[in-house]
Every structure is written in structure tokens, then in C-alpha cells.
Design a protein around this motif. Sequence first.
Motif, mmCIF file in Angstrom:
data_model
loop_
_atom_site.group_PDB
_atom_site.id
_atom_site.type_symbol
_atom_site.label_atom_id
_atom_site.label_comp_id
_atom_site.label_asym_id
_atom_site.label_seq_id
_atom_site.Cartn_x
_atom_site.Cartn_y
_atom_site.Cartn_z
ATOM 1 N N VAL A 57 0.865 -1.170 0.000
ATOM 2 C CA VAL A 57 0.000 0.000 0.000
ATOM 3 C C VAL A 57 0.907 1.227 0.000
ATOM 4 C CG1 VAL A 57 -0.188 0.089 2.531
ATOM 5 C CG2 VAL A 57 -1.958 1.160 1.103
ATOM 6 N N THR A 58 0.534 2.233 -0.748
ATOM 7 C CA THR A 58 1.336 3.459 -0.814
ATOM 8 C C THR A 58 0.745 4.519 0.103
ATOM 9 O OG1 THR A 58 0.072 4.241 -2.729
ATOM 10 C CG2 THR A 58 2.083 3.000 -3.175
ATOM 11 N N THR A 95 -2.455 6.538 4.543
ATOM 12 C CA THR A 95 -2.731 5.712 3.361
ATOM 13 C C THR A 95 -4.226 5.701 3.069
ATOM 14 O OG1 THR A 95 -3.157 3.605 4.463
ATOM 15 C CG2 THR A 95 -0.843 4.212 4.169
ATOM 16 N N ALA A 96 -4.584 4.996 2.010
ATOM 17 C CA ALA A 96 -5.987 4.879 1.639
ATOM 18 C C ALA A 96 -6.787 4.090 2.664
ATOM 19 C CB ALA A 96 -6.114 4.233 0.273
ATOM 20 N N VAL A 144 -11.782 -6.220 8.518
ATOM 21 C CA VAL A 144 -11.743 -6.619 7.109
ATOM 22 C C VAL A 144 -12.897 -7.564 6.826
ATOM 23 C CG1 VAL A 144 -9.243 -6.329 6.939
ATOM 24 C CG2 VAL A 144 -10.184 -8.564 7.568
ATOM 25 N N GLU A 145 -13.164 -7.745 5.530
ATOM 26 C CA GLU A 145 -14.233 -8.645 5.107
ATOM 27 C C GLU A 145 -13.640 -9.881 4.448
ATOM 28 O OE1 GLU A 145 -17.388 -8.466 1.544
ATOM 29 O OE2 GLU A 145 -17.704 -6.907 3.077
ATOM 30 N N ASP A 154 -10.824 -0.786 -0.694
ATOM 31 C CA ASP A 154 -10.641 -1.293 -2.058
ATOM 32 C C ASP A 154 -9.398 -2.161 -2.191
ATOM 33 O OD1 ASP A 154 -12.895 0.042 -2.995
ATOM 34 O OD2 ASP A 154 -11.774 1.890 -3.379
ATOM 35 N N LEU A 155 -8.773 -2.475 -1.078
ATOM 36 C CA LEU A 155 -7.519 -3.229 -1.078
ATOM 37 C C LEU A 155 -7.783 -4.705 -0.815
ATOM 38 C CD1 LEU A 155 -4.411 -2.672 -1.248
ATOM 39 C CD2 LEU A 155 -4.422 -2.601 1.247
ATOM 40 N N THR A 156 -7.174 -5.566 -1.662
ATOM 41 C CA THR A 156 -7.242 -7.015 -1.459
ATOM 42 C C THR A 156 -5.939 -7.466 -0.807
ATOM 43 O OG1 THR A 156 -8.679 -7.348 -3.367
ATOM 44 C CG2 THR A 156 -7.457 -9.255 -2.574
ATOM 45 N N LEU A 157 -6.035 -8.168 0.317
ATOM 46 C CA LEU A 157 -4.864 -8.598 1.071
ATOM 47 C C LEU A 157 -4.817 -10.114 1.149
ATOM 48 C CD1 LEU A 157 -5.141 -6.066 4.035
ATOM 49 C CD2 LEU A 157 -3.538 -5.934 2.134
ATOM 50 N N ARG A 158 -3.589 -10.652 1.173
ATOM 51 C CA ARG A 158 -3.372 -12.088 1.341
ATOM 52 C C ARG A 158 -2.762 -12.337 2.721
ATOM 53 N NH1 ARG A 158 -0.386 -12.540 -4.356
ATOM 54 N NH2 ARG A 158 0.107 -10.423 -3.665
#
Length: 396
Positions: A272-273, A289-290, A335-336, A355-359
Motif C-alpha cells: 500500500v502506498t 494511506t488509503a 476486514v471482510e 478497495d484493497l485485497t490482502l493475502r
Amino acid sequence: MAETPPAADPATQPAETTAPVVSVRDLRKEFRRADGSAVRAIDGVSLDVAPGEFVVLLGPSGCGKTTLLRSIAGLEQPDSGAIHIRGVPVYSSDDVIDLAPERRKISMIFQSYALWPHMTVFQNVVYPLKNAPRPRLSKTEMTERVSYVLDLLGIGQLAGQHPGQMSGGQQQRVALARALAPQQDLILFDEPLSNVDAKVREQLRLELLSMQAEIGFSAIYVTHDQTEAMELADRVAVLRDGRVEQIGSPHEIYSRPTSRYVADFIGTSNEVTGTVEEVLDSGAVRIQTAIGPVLGGDVPGTVAVGDQVVLLARPERFRLEPQAAEPNGPNSWTVEGDTTLFLGAHSQHIVRLEDLTLRVWSADQTSVQRGQSYRLSIDPAAVRVLPEKPKDQVRT
């Protein structure tokens, strides 16, 4: 298997010294496209390989790793720079030196195996001994040495067969035996395991490490397979556009990447930026961050308020808990859940934050439920903070 190897040729044995077996300095090589434009295949690379060291050149197709290997072998002529092998200059643009491959006293294993199809296994392996510069070994010594390396690789029973009668894994063992037979202290590998299936590739990696430990040769190994690099290397050099982006131990490359490129190429990373909002006395930084403020504690360089940075976090460093879990300090979010992938040694959970997808990886076999809320957190020390622009070449 033979209990002890036959007597070695002293001329081929490594000198007892800590000086590099290979030393590359400011090497450059350009190719011309059909339209006349230039491609920098090697762009100012400097690299040392110590006695007994296993160095892996890692990177995607077109990054220059094979051109660098072939330049060390003498199969490509660089445009400028210098290469020393065992302290002897084998290429120097300043001194106009370019030794032929056969005079560099190295062995090389190719991706295609390069076995003579009309020769038996024994004939293929003995070939470099029969064609070595004089004085050569006697026929008895050659036979003993070939038998030793074939037994070492578990293919002594194949000595009378031809390559076309063998599997890919057996052919690869023959190619390795041919490289080991001259007992050179330096062996170059050009993606030698890419043509065999995954299970055989894993077994051959173990055998290669065992032989390297037993014989003690230095190795430069080209691959685009990150798993292969991590398993084999004492040091990994990650290449990008003909330059060394970063070089270090596998642990260092994985845990402390110096750029987004390295982090993306080695392992899996969440990114993430953001913008630096505050630099704390502890050295950690708070980044806007976002997904809101994030605290990053792994800051390898100097950053200032207002700098644009990228945050990197490995999936195994996160904690994923039921929503009922209380927030446990900074870097904690709701988180969802999306889905879970079972990957054998661990499970990979896919979750969404804004809008971020995390692993996220976990050792247990639980699964996240789509649409259900969870608590996600990570220790600030596990969040690496890098400039948003890639760093320049790391030179050795």
C-alpha cells in the motif's frame, strides 16, 4: 558408491585462498535490435564469488542473467569491464584480453543438457577428460573418475546407455556428471533443471547441494525460479534490466528487500502506498494511506514528513481473528472475508479492506467466510517502509 574419489589433478584444484574465484567489475554488454535500437543486457554489473560459494542469479526473462553467465564462461564478449577467474584476467576491455572458453578452466551445464546422442553415458562424461589440455589423466584414471561421479549421482548402471534411452532427470544427472568429472573448482549452471518435472527437480536440487558440500566447488547458477534460488543459494543476486537490483543471503533478500521489484519477485507481499505523516523518536514512521494511518517500524533508509513511500508486509506476518477480538494497538483493522486457498503447508486467506485485497497466511486449516467481518492486525516491526520509486542498482 565409491568410498573415496580418485586422485585429483592438482592443476584443477582450488587454491587455498580467500580471494574470489570469480570477480566481475563494471561489466557492460549491449545487443542491437533489428530496428537498430540498443538493449543493455548487462549494465555495469560488479560481482564477486568466494571459494565454495553458491551464488544464484535470479530474475525474469530478459533481465540479463544468462548473458552475464555466458560472459563469464567466454561464450559472449562484453563491450567493456573486466572478469577475473582465480585472480587471472580472462576478459578486460582496457587490456584487450578475451580468453577462449576452454582456457578459462570452468565447467558449464546448459538448459538443453547438450549431450552427444550418439555417445554412451560413459563416453559423454569422459569426453572433457579426453580432450583436456596435456598432461592428461591415464585411461585408468579417467575410468576411475567417471565411475566415481556416476556412482555419486546414482547412475553408474547407465554407463552403457545412450541419452535417448533415458528420462529427462537421468539425462540431467549425466550432464552434471560431465561437469563434475574434470574436478574444476567453478561450475556454471544455466537453468539446468527447467526441463524436468517438479518432483525430480526437487530431488536434483538436494543432490546438487549434497555434491557441492562434498566436493566444495564454487557455483554460479541462473534461474527464474524463486524457490530454487532460496533453496540453493548462499547469496542471491536479483537482476533487473541488466543491473543487480539487490544481492544478499536468501533470508536477507526475502526479509529486507530494498525495492518493490525485489519484494514482488521474491515471495508474496502486500503493498500500500502513502505519505509520511510523522517520524517518531523510535525511528518508526506514521504513514497516511488509503486505509488510514499505518505505523511502519522497518525503515531501512531516511524518510521525512511528506515523502511518498510504499509499505510492504509479508502475508505470514498478519494476524487474522474473529471480529469479536479487541483491537491490539496500532495497525488493526476490520476486514471482510472473501475466500481461502489451501496450499499444503499453509492456508491463504483473501480478505478485503476498503478497495484493497490482502493475502494472509496461517498454518491452521480454518477458512474465512465470504462477507463475514474479521479483525486483521500486524506488528509495526513487520511493516517495511521504502521510497515509492525503485532504488538504484546495488553494487558489490
